[in-house]
Design an enzyme around this catalytic site. Structure first.
Site, PDB file in Angstrom:
ATOM      1  N   GLY A   1      73.187   9.241  39.598  1.00 49.41           N
ATOM      2  CA  GLY A   1      73.559   7.870  38.874  1.00 49.41           C
ATOM      3  C   GLY A   1      74.889   8.416  37.893  1.00 49.41           C
ATOM      4  N   ARG A   2      75.188   7.532  36.877  1.00 46.12           N
ATOM      5  CA  ARG A   2      76.132   7.746  36.124  1.00 46.12           C
ATOM      6  C   ARG A   2      76.368   9.367  35.532  1.00 46.12           C
ATOM      7  NH1 ARG A   2      75.131   2.599  33.168  1.00 46.12           N
ATOM      8  NH2 ARG A   2      73.311   3.776  32.584  1.00 46.12           N
TER       9      ARG A   2
ATOM     10  N   ALA B   1      67.070  16.417  32.392  1.00 43.86           N
ATOM     11  CA  ALA B   1      66.748  15.137  32.615  1.00 43.86           C
ATOM     12  C   ALA B   1      65.511  14.796  31.723  1.00 43.86           C
ATOM     13  CB  ALA B   1      66.343  15.127  34.211  1.00 43.86           C
ATOM     14  N   ARG B   2      64.346  14.889  32.224  1.00 38.89           N
ATOM     15  CA  ARG B   2      63.037  14.700  31.516  1.00 38.89           C
ATOM     16  C   ARG B   2      62.031  15.787  31.835  1.00 38.89           C
ATOM     17  NH1 ARG B   2      64.979  12.247  28.463  1.00 38.89           N
ATOM     18  NH2 ARG B   2      64.611  10.039  27.566  1.00 38.89           N
TER      19      ARG B   2
ATOM     20  N   GLU C   1      56.352  17.743  25.377  1.00 38.72           N
ATOM     21  CA  GLU C   1      57.412  17.939  24.395  1.00 38.72           C
ATOM     22  C   GLU C   1      56.669  17.264  23.167  1.00 38.72           C
ATOM     23  OE1 GLU C   1      61.225  16.460  24.653  1.00 38.72           O
ATOM     24  OE2 GLU C   1      61.557  17.278  26.603  1.00 38.72           O
TER      25      GLU C   1
ATOM     26  N   HIS D   1      65.710  19.825  23.876  1.00 32.27           N
ATOM     27  CA  HIS D   1      66.033  18.359  24.034  1.00 32.27           C
ATOM     28  C   HIS D   1      67.276  17.882  23.214  1.00 32.27           C
ATOM     29  CE1 HIS D   1      64.415  14.449  25.934  1.00 32.27           C
ATOM     30  NE2 HIS D   1      65.703  14.071  25.814  1.00 32.27           N
ATOM     31  N   ILE D   2      68.639  18.481  23.564  1.00 34.14           N
ATOM     32  CA  ILE D   2      69.619  18.232  22.774  1.00 34.14           C
ATOM     33  C   ILE D   2      70.862  17.864  23.797  1.00 34.14           C
ATOM     34  CG2 ILE D   2      69.126  19.716  20.759  1.00 34.14           C
ATOM     35  CD1 ILE D   2      71.097  21.819  22.135  1.00 34.14           C
TER      36      ILE D   2
END
Ligand code: DGY
Length: 329
Positions: A155-156, A237-238, A267, A285-286
């Site tokens: 995606g973007r 990503a996640r 997390e 997660h930065i």
């Protein structure tokens, strides 16, 4: 009478000033998150909430907060929000797409380079006084330039990563549900590949796809087994897209060469096995955490929130059906 808004996490002064021009604002400006119970209590009688990706919005939460008509997340990812439940209960949900694309793409490249060139390990080596002077065989890494890079999710952000990588003269493969237009492939010098082929061919695999039931453990033992032994895996990503337990095993066994991770299953807990591995480069997660980008994310969430409580359609409404069927009273 002004509508009531709760900001569940610390934001910037500008965000609060903007919200206060339009709404009655309460906010949690302590750097300690509310527990779910606290958040529910604070939301009594409140019209909308500005939340973060760590605030879980599910059906039970929505039932416990009947006055809330909009949940506005300062994140592009929205897997923490049960969209179907929001729609069912007439609650608008919004995210912040676009404003973080460049910063996340920058960080994905940064994490890739740090992992390939063992930067955190090299810094520890120097700081602990182990360095005895340059040695030809010390801290040998993997080159990004001219590598085959597989980007999963196009995606973007995935496309912006590919654009950044052109300077490294890499070959880009991408795996995505939908093939992008031929002119985009040409411009980004990227070729579509099926996931398994990409995993077999890539020297570096960058994950930048949304988390969903379908992408849960997108990379597990089987996939790690397909990758080159010299491969580097990057997850910007996640958490949950990678099976962290399988990854720890693969890194320990040197089934793959290294991993760079910005996100984790469960997390803020991190699989303790990862801490022990010098071939795991870890950040908290930065990926979107540059000052201007985090400011823009908070302001975008605030604007969505003001639009929602003013009876308008928030620019980043994730469930437009709610506008048609009616927002809860
Ligand atoms: C996002 O915007 O989804 C980032 O991962 C921050 O949560």
């Amino acid at each position: 009478m002004k509508k009531k808004v709760l900001v569940a996490r610390e934001v910037f002064d500008e965000t609060l000033q903007y919200l206060a021009q339009h709404c009655e604002v309460a906010s949690n400006q302590a750097n300690v998150p509310y527990t779910t119970d606290e958040l529910v209590r604070k939301l009594a009688g409140v019209d909308a909430a500005v939340i973060m990706s760590v605030d879980r919005v599910d059906d039970a939460f929505l039932a416990a907060c009947p006055s809330v008509k909009a949940v506005c997340s300062a994140s592009v990812g929205y897997n923490h929000i049960d969209l179907a439940a929001c729609t069912r209960r007439g609650v608008m949900a919004t995210n912040t797409p676009g404003v973080l694309t460049n910063s996340v793409a920058d960080f994905a490249v940064c994490l890739t380079l740090a992992t390939c060139r063992r930067l955190p390990e090299a810094e520890r080596f120097l700081r602990t006084g182990e360095w005895q002077g340059t040695h030809l065989k010390e801290m040998l890494g993997v080159d990004l330039h001219h590598a085959t890079v597989g980007i999963c999710g196009f995606g973007r952000i995935g496309q912006t990563i590919a654009q950044r990588l052109q300077g490294f003269e890499v070959k880009v493969l991408y795996a995505a549900r939908h093939r992008v237009a031929p002119e985009i492939e040409r411009r980004l010098n990227a070729s579509h590949a099926y996931k398994d082929d990409l995993l077999r061919q890539a020297d570096i695999v960058i994950l930048i796809l949304p988390y969903s039931q379908e992408t849960h453990h997108y990379i597990g033992q089987r996939e790690l087994g397909l990758m080159k032994r010299t491969a580097v895996l990057i997850n910007a990503a996640r958490g949950g897209i990678v099976d962290d337990t399988a990854l720890v095993e693969a890194l320990e066994a040197r089934r793959i060469w290294a991993a760079g991770l910005d996100v984790y299953e469960n997390e803020p807990k991190v699989n303790p096995g990862l801490y022990k591995l010098s071939n795991a480069v870890l950040s908290p997660h930065i990926a979107s955490a540059s000052e201007p980008t985090r400011q823009a994310m908070a302001m975008t969430a605030a604007k969505n929130c003001v639009a929602a409580v003013s009876g308008g359609t928030p620019p980043n409404l994730l469930n437009p059906e709610v506008r048609l069927q009616g927002v809860r009273a």
